[in-house]
Design an enzyme around this catalytic site. Structure first.
Site, PDB file in Angstrom:
ATOM      1  N   GLY A 143      87.155 -55.637  25.154  1.00  0.00           N
ATOM      2  CA  GLY A 143      88.265 -55.211  24.311  1.00  0.00           C
ATOM      3  C   GLY A 143      87.905 -53.918  23.615  1.00  0.00           C
ATOM      4  O   GLY A 143      87.183 -53.922  22.620  1.00  0.00           O
ATOM      5  N   SER A 195      88.828 -51.107  21.259  1.00  0.00           N
ATOM      6  CA  SER A 195      89.809 -50.872  20.197  1.00  0.00           C
ATOM      7  C   SER A 195      89.912 -49.412  19.799  1.00  0.00           C
ATOM      8  O   SER A 195      90.836 -49.031  19.065  1.00  0.00           O
ATOM      9  CB  SER A 195      89.410 -51.678  18.960  1.00  0.00           C
ATOM     10  OG  SER A 195      88.186 -51.201  18.423  1.00  0.00           O
ATOM     11  N   GLY A 235      87.311 -48.167  18.216  1.00  0.00           N
ATOM     12  CA  GLY A 235      86.285 -48.137  17.188  1.00  0.00           C
ATOM     13  C   GLY A 235      84.894 -48.074  17.785  1.00  0.00           C
ATOM     14  O   GLY A 235      84.689 -48.289  18.991  1.00  0.00           O
ATOM     15  N   ASP A 252      82.221 -50.033  17.291  1.00  0.00           N
ATOM     16  CA  ASP A 252      81.551 -51.283  17.650  1.00  0.00           C
ATOM     17  C   ASP A 252      81.875 -51.721  19.079  1.00  0.00           C
ATOM     18  O   ASP A 252      80.981 -52.075  19.853  1.00  0.00           O
ATOM     19  CB  ASP A 252      81.939 -52.389  16.666  1.00  0.00           C
ATOM     20  CG  ASP A 252      81.558 -52.042  15.234  1.00  0.00           C
ATOM     21  OD1 ASP A 252      80.480 -51.452  15.038  1.00  0.00           O
ATOM     22  OD2 ASP A 252      82.342 -52.347  14.312  1.00  0.00           O
ATOM     23  N   MET A 280      94.194 -53.322  23.641  1.00  0.00           N
ATOM     24  CA  MET A 280      95.273 -54.249  23.288  1.00  0.00           C
ATOM     25  C   MET A 280      96.200 -53.631  22.246  1.00  0.00           C
ATOM     26  O   MET A 280      95.746 -53.221  21.176  1.00  0.00           O
ATOM     27  CB  MET A 280      94.693 -55.555  22.732  1.00  0.00           C
ATOM     28  CG  MET A 280      94.014 -56.411  23.751  1.00  0.00           C
ATOM     29  SD  MET A 280      93.201 -57.855  22.994  1.00  0.00           S
ATOM     30  CE  MET A 280      91.605 -57.144  22.553  1.00  0.00           C
ATOM     31  N   CYS A 332      94.905 -64.054  14.720  1.00  0.00           N
ATOM     32  CA  CYS A 332      94.892 -63.004  15.748  1.00  0.00           C
ATOM     33  C   CYS A 332      93.727 -63.214  16.697  1.00  0.00           C
ATOM     34  O   CYS A 332      93.860 -63.047  17.910  1.00  0.00           O
ATOM     35  CB  CYS A 332      94.806 -61.630  15.088  1.00  0.00           C
ATOM     36  SG  CYS A 332      94.800 -60.259  16.271  1.00  0.00           S
ATOM     37  N   GLY A 383      83.566 -56.207  20.054  1.00  0.00           N
ATOM     38  CA  GLY A 383      82.601 -55.604  19.147  1.00  0.00           C
ATOM     39  C   GLY A 383      82.395 -56.375  17.868  1.00  0.00           C
ATOM     40  O   GLY A 383      81.930 -55.810  16.870  1.00  0.00           O
ATOM     41  N   CYS A 401      95.399 -55.847  10.644  1.00  0.00           N
ATOM     42  CA  CYS A 401      95.582 -54.914  11.749  1.00  0.00           C
ATOM     43  C   CYS A 401      96.961 -54.272  11.797  1.00  0.00           C
ATOM     44  O   CYS A 401      97.088 -53.084  12.051  1.00  0.00           O
ATOM     45  CB  CYS A 401      95.266 -55.611  13.073  1.00  0.00           C
ATOM     46  SG  CYS A 401      96.034 -57.221  13.281  1.00  0.00           S
TER      47      CYS A 401
END
Length: 393
Positions: free
Chosen positions: A40, A42, A44, A46, A66, A131, A155, A227
């Site tokens: 996943g 994102s 970011g 991590d 996502m 989530c 992450g 989020c």
């Protein structure tokens, strides 16, 4: 320093151990094969470093971005467009494919509707927990399996331990970043296919790796808050979906000291934004939200961080979810987090049913809040938890 050890007899995902400050990653020949991991991504740092670490370990890595919220894509507060650009740039640097998938409908049905329902009932939910269990480790997991994945990875700062056919969820090594609290509702079916590559690392180490390998988001600020809300004013956002219903603000002696805009807009333990800053007694201590009475539409406040109204001696939590699939043994010592940033407190597990459990605290817990989660631990092992329903002072 890190040491990679190839262990042919190991028949599981990579296992981390630490010795004299050295991280030892035990890998089997099985795990070094071209197993497919969907990460996943994102946008970011991590998740980006997670993807790089997995590729370095020999996995076939695919990134998945996502999109979970689309009501205001053109808003100054919505970062999904920039996040996707960052995730794509990272995938290009690492040398992996990336796919975007839209889970906005699933998010509204499984997470946001519950979020609004809980706030309307005067509780304070944490949508990031749902989530994780409903989107990141259910809709995402299902999608990844359809892509032919052997594993999924994120992450998150958490760890897993696999032994005797069971998978345990452990705290992340970095105490300031541990996210096991948000993952406590994962089932065995979900967690047994998950890898957390940065769970055994400190955030500073993740940043260092990102900088050394030239990731474009190495210095990107960590996302904060819920989020779908982003950095926008929370009350402003909530007001778009829930009506205001003003009512009295009262102190423990029954004195009316102001008017609230609606009980949904306040949470227990809240200090700022109450609107009674000028109301003080001889102590001069700050005011805190202490209770909400839906029947009379009254917001009760008290003065002083350690006021008895803010201290709870026991609680009842509902809709329990246990990582192992069964409730912990009540005779074993456990600790509890009633808030993410709150330190664990020793407690005893009281009566347990499929629908609820009771907790009795050795030391009073501060501002335990209906709608939030009570998450149990045995040392570093996260056992699971439930949603706080009734709090006894």
């Amino acid at each position: 320093s890190d040491v990679l050890v190839i262990c042919p007899s190991l028949k599981s995902a990579p296992v981390e151990t630490f010795f004299a400050g050295t991280r030892i990653l035990w890998c089997s020949l099985f795990s070094m094969s071209k197993e497919k991991v969907v990460v996943g991504l994102s946008g970011g740092v991590d998740s980006s470093v997670s993807a790089w670490l997995l590729k370095e370990q020999g996995y076939e890595v695919i990134g998945l971005f996502m999109k979970n919220w689309e009501d205001d894509d053109d808003s100054e507060y919505c970062s999904s467009r920039q996040d996707f650009i960052d995730a794509t740039a990272v995938a290009d640097v690492i040398g992996i494919d990336i796919e975007a998938v839209n889970f906005a409908r699933e998010y509204k049905e499984r997470v946001f509707s519950d979020f609004l329902r809980e706030y309307s009932a005067g509780r304070t939910p944490n949508p990031d927990i749902l989530c994780n269990s409903e989107i990141k480790f259910r809709a995402f997991l299902d999608h990844a399996m359809r892509m032919g994945a052997d594993w999924i990875a994120t992450g998150h700062y958490a760890r897993v331990r696999r032994e005797n056919g069971m998978t345990e969820l452990l705290r992340g090594v970095d105490p300031g970043k541990d996210q096991s609290y948000f993952l406590h509702r994962l089932s065995q079916e979900q967690i047994r296919r998950v890898l957390f590559p940065v769970g055994g690392m400190l955030k500073t180490e993740v940043r260092r790796i990102a900088d050394e390998i030239g990731l474009p988001n190495a210095k990107k600020k960590d996302s904060t808050g819920i989020c779908f809300i982003g950095e926008r004013p929370f009350r402003e956002f909530l007001n778009r979906y829930l009506p205001t219903k003003p009512g009295p603000i009262k102190t423990p002696d029954g004195k009316i000291v102001g008017e609230h805009i609606g009980l949904s807009f306040y949470t227990l333990g809240q200090r700022k934004g109450i609107g009674v800053g000028g109301q003080q007694d001889s102590t001069g201590e700050p005011w805190f939200v202490a209770a909400k009475d839906l029947k009379t539409n009254t917001l009760w406040i008290c003065q002083g961080h350690d006021h008895p109204w803010l201290l709870s001696h026991e609680l009842t939590a509902v809709h329990p979810s246990w990582i192992s699939g069964v409730a912990p043994d009540p005779s074993l010592p456990v600790t509890v987090k009633t808030r993410y940033r709150q330190k664990d407190g020793p407690c005893r597990l009281g009566s347990v049913t499929p629908d609820a459990f009771e907790l009795l605290f050795d030391e009073p817990q501060w501002a335990a809040t209906p709608g939030q989660s009570a998450v149990l631990y045995q040392g570093d092992v996260c056992l699971g938890g439930g949603f706080i329903d009734i709090v006894e002072r």
